[in-house]
Enzyme design. Structure first.
Site, PDB file in Angstrom:
ATOM      1  N   ASN A  73       0.876  -1.177   0.000  1.00  0.00           N
ATOM      2  CA  ASN A  73       0.000   0.000   0.000  1.00  0.00           C
ATOM      3  C   ASN A  73       0.908   1.220   0.000  1.00  0.00           C
ATOM      4  O   ASN A  73       1.506   1.538   1.020  1.00  0.00           O
ATOM      5  CB  ASN A  73      -0.906  -0.019   1.235  1.00  0.00           C
ATOM      6  CG  ASN A  73      -1.729   1.258   1.353  1.00  0.00           C
ATOM      7  OD1 ASN A  73      -1.793   2.057   0.424  1.00  0.00           O
ATOM      8  ND2 ASN A  73      -2.358   1.456   2.509  1.00  0.00           N
ATOM      9  N   LYS A 117       0.143   4.275  -0.242  1.00  0.00           N
ATOM     10  CA  LYS A 117      -0.462   5.471   0.373  1.00  0.00           C
ATOM     11  C   LYS A 117      -0.216   6.677  -0.543  1.00  0.00           C
ATOM     12  O   LYS A 117      -0.250   6.524  -1.766  1.00  0.00           O
ATOM     13  CB  LYS A 117       0.081   5.669   1.789  1.00  0.00           C
ATOM     14  CG  LYS A 117      -0.053   4.366   2.617  1.00  0.00           C
ATOM     15  CD  LYS A 117       0.215   4.540   4.066  1.00  0.00           C
ATOM     16  CE  LYS A 117       0.016   3.198   4.781  1.00  0.00           C
ATOM     17  NZ  LYS A 117       0.180   3.300   6.230  1.00  0.00           N
ATOM     18  N   HIS A 168      -9.420   1.706   4.930  1.00  0.00           N
ATOM     19  CA  HIS A 168      -8.140   1.822   5.649  1.00  0.00           C
ATOM     20  C   HIS A 168      -8.322   2.770   6.841  1.00  0.00           C
ATOM     21  O   HIS A 168      -9.063   3.754   6.745  1.00  0.00           O
ATOM     22  CB  HIS A 168      -7.052   2.334   4.697  1.00  0.00           C
ATOM     23  CG  HIS A 168      -5.686   2.213   5.281  1.00  0.00           C
ATOM     24  ND1 HIS A 168      -5.198   3.089   6.212  1.00  0.00           N
ATOM     25  CD2 HIS A 168      -4.713   1.279   5.090  1.00  0.00           C
ATOM     26  CE1 HIS A 168      -3.976   2.713   6.568  1.00  0.00           C
ATOM     27  NE2 HIS A 168      -3.664   1.616   5.907  1.00  0.00           N
ATOM     28  N   GLU A 225      -6.548   5.055   7.942  1.00  0.00           N
ATOM     29  CA  GLU A 225      -6.242   6.465   7.641  1.00  0.00           C
ATOM     30  C   GLU A 225      -7.444   7.142   6.984  1.00  0.00           C
ATOM     31  O   GLU A 225      -7.706   8.324   7.217  1.00  0.00           O
ATOM     32  CB  GLU A 225      -4.991   6.537   6.748  1.00  0.00           C
ATOM     33  CG  GLU A 225      -3.739   6.207   7.550  1.00  0.00           C
ATOM     34  CD  GLU A 225      -2.618   5.585   6.745  1.00  0.00           C
ATOM     35  OE1 GLU A 225      -2.642   5.631   5.511  1.00  0.00           O
ATOM     36  OE2 GLU A 225      -1.694   5.031   7.385  1.00  0.00           O
ATOM     37  N   GLU A 252      -5.385  -4.530  10.548  1.00  0.00           N
ATOM     38  CA  GLU A 252      -4.333  -3.549  10.778  1.00  0.00           C
ATOM     39  C   GLU A 252      -4.588  -2.807  12.091  1.00  0.00           C
ATOM     40  O   GLU A 252      -5.358  -1.843  12.121  1.00  0.00           O
ATOM     41  CB  GLU A 252      -4.295  -2.536   9.630  1.00  0.00           C
ATOM     42  CG  GLU A 252      -3.960  -3.155   8.288  1.00  0.00           C
ATOM     43  CD  GLU A 252      -3.316  -2.152   7.346  1.00  0.00           C
ATOM     44  OE1 GLU A 252      -2.343  -2.532   6.699  1.00  0.00           O
ATOM     45  OE2 GLU A 252      -3.768  -0.997   7.290  1.00  0.00           O
ATOM     46  N   GLY A 303       2.849   2.240  10.726  1.00  0.00           N
ATOM     47  CA  GLY A 303       3.850   3.287  10.537  1.00  0.00           C
ATOM     48  C   GLY A 303       4.620   3.619  11.807  1.00  0.00           C
ATOM     49  O   GLY A 303       5.322   4.625  11.870  1.00  0.00           O
ATOM     50  N   SER A 325       3.620  -2.304  10.195  1.00  0.00           N
ATOM     51  CA  SER A 325       5.070  -2.485  10.358  1.00  0.00           C
ATOM     52  C   SER A 325       5.552  -3.876   9.934  1.00  0.00           C
ATOM     53  O   SER A 325       6.456  -4.444  10.553  1.00  0.00           O
ATOM     54  CB  SER A 325       5.497  -2.146  11.791  1.00  0.00           C
ATOM     55  OG  SER A 325       5.151  -0.803  12.101  1.00  0.00           O
TER      56      SER A 325
END
Ligand code: 13P
Length: 253
Positions: free
Chosen positions: A10, A12, A96, A98, A168, A174, A214
């Site tokens: 991904n 992003k 996601h 985010e 996730e 991250g 990660s």
């Protein structure tokens, strides 16, 4: 039941069209056979047309990072499933964390997007995950069950196995701090049980569940060794060709 692993990068909000093109050119002839692992990169909308063409005839599949649920209309700035299907995109990431945190994505829009993707032959990579607060407060089961149940609402039983679920945990994205393989397995097993509650055990055994947060070449094998983890959804470690190929290597054995 043996499920085929699926590794998805991904990207992003990273890479210009030129950089995306260069990445695909660098990896496409080295991607393992889809008999062994499904290999996917998810790119920003502007790069999709180019890299779908670049990847044609190779083992690399292409994903979008989002989609709108309507086919067309007055939705300034959005991209429809018809457009993605027309481009030849294979997968689409939906929900996601985010997008949930920064772009007002809700369980309801996630559900609409899952249904719209399936209707247009795009395979959803649907994301779930709890925050640190929810984990420490002992609420992760309720949060995950709610996200999974709402996302699958209205998905017919014969289509449920086409949905890839990505677990996730928000606290592992991250941060360099991945979940342990045991924690990831506990949640992925719980996700499979939740799906079994909706569709029965046979369908649930077919659904592929990824871990994300990660993931890197050094730890991918630990996750894939778990009974209910069938792949990885990878941010940072998917941006460089060597690292992406090393992740695919990790899924081979
Ligand atoms: P990182 O691999 O950079 O932690 O990102 C995970 C992720 O959000 C993939 O969708």
């Amino acid at each position: 039941m043996s499920r085929k692993p699926i590794i998805a990068g991904n990207w992003k909000m990273n890479k210009t069209v030129k950089e995306a093109h260069e990445f695909v050119e660098a990896v496409k002839d080295k991607v393992p056979s889809p008999d062994i692992v499904d290999s996917v990169v998810a790119a920003p909308f502007v790069a999709l047309d180019r890299i779908v063409a670049d990847a044609k005839g190779s083992n690399l599949k292409i994903a979008a990072e989002n989609v709108h649920f309507e086919e067309s209309g007055a939705y300034t700035g959005e991209v429809s499933p018809v457009m993605l299907q027309d481009l030849g995109v294979d997968y689409v990431i939906i929900g996601h964390s985010e997008r949930r945190a920064y772009f007002a994505e809700t369980d309801d829009t996630v559900n609409k997007k899952v249904l719209a993707a399936l209707a247009h032959h795009l395979l959803p990579i649907f994301c779930v995950g709890e925050s640190l607060d929810e984990r420490e407060g002992g609420r992760w089961q309720a949060v995950i069950k709610n996200q999974v149940t709402k996302a699958f609402a209205g998905v017919p039983a014969d289509q449920a196995p086409s949905v890839v679920v990505a677990y996730e945990p928000i606290w592992a994205i991250g941060t360099g701090k991945s979940a342990t393989a045991e924690i990831a397995e506990e949640v992925c097993h719980f996700i499979r049980e939740t799906i079994a509650g909706l569709y029965g055990k046979d369908a649930a055994e077919k659904v592929r569940i990824q871990y994300g947060g990660s993931v890197k070449p050094a730890n991918i094998k630990d996750f894939l060794a778990q009974a209910d983890i069938d792949g990885g959804l990878v941010g940072g470690a998917s941006l460089q060709p060597e690292s992406f190929l090393a992740l695919l290597d990790g899924a081979k054995a």
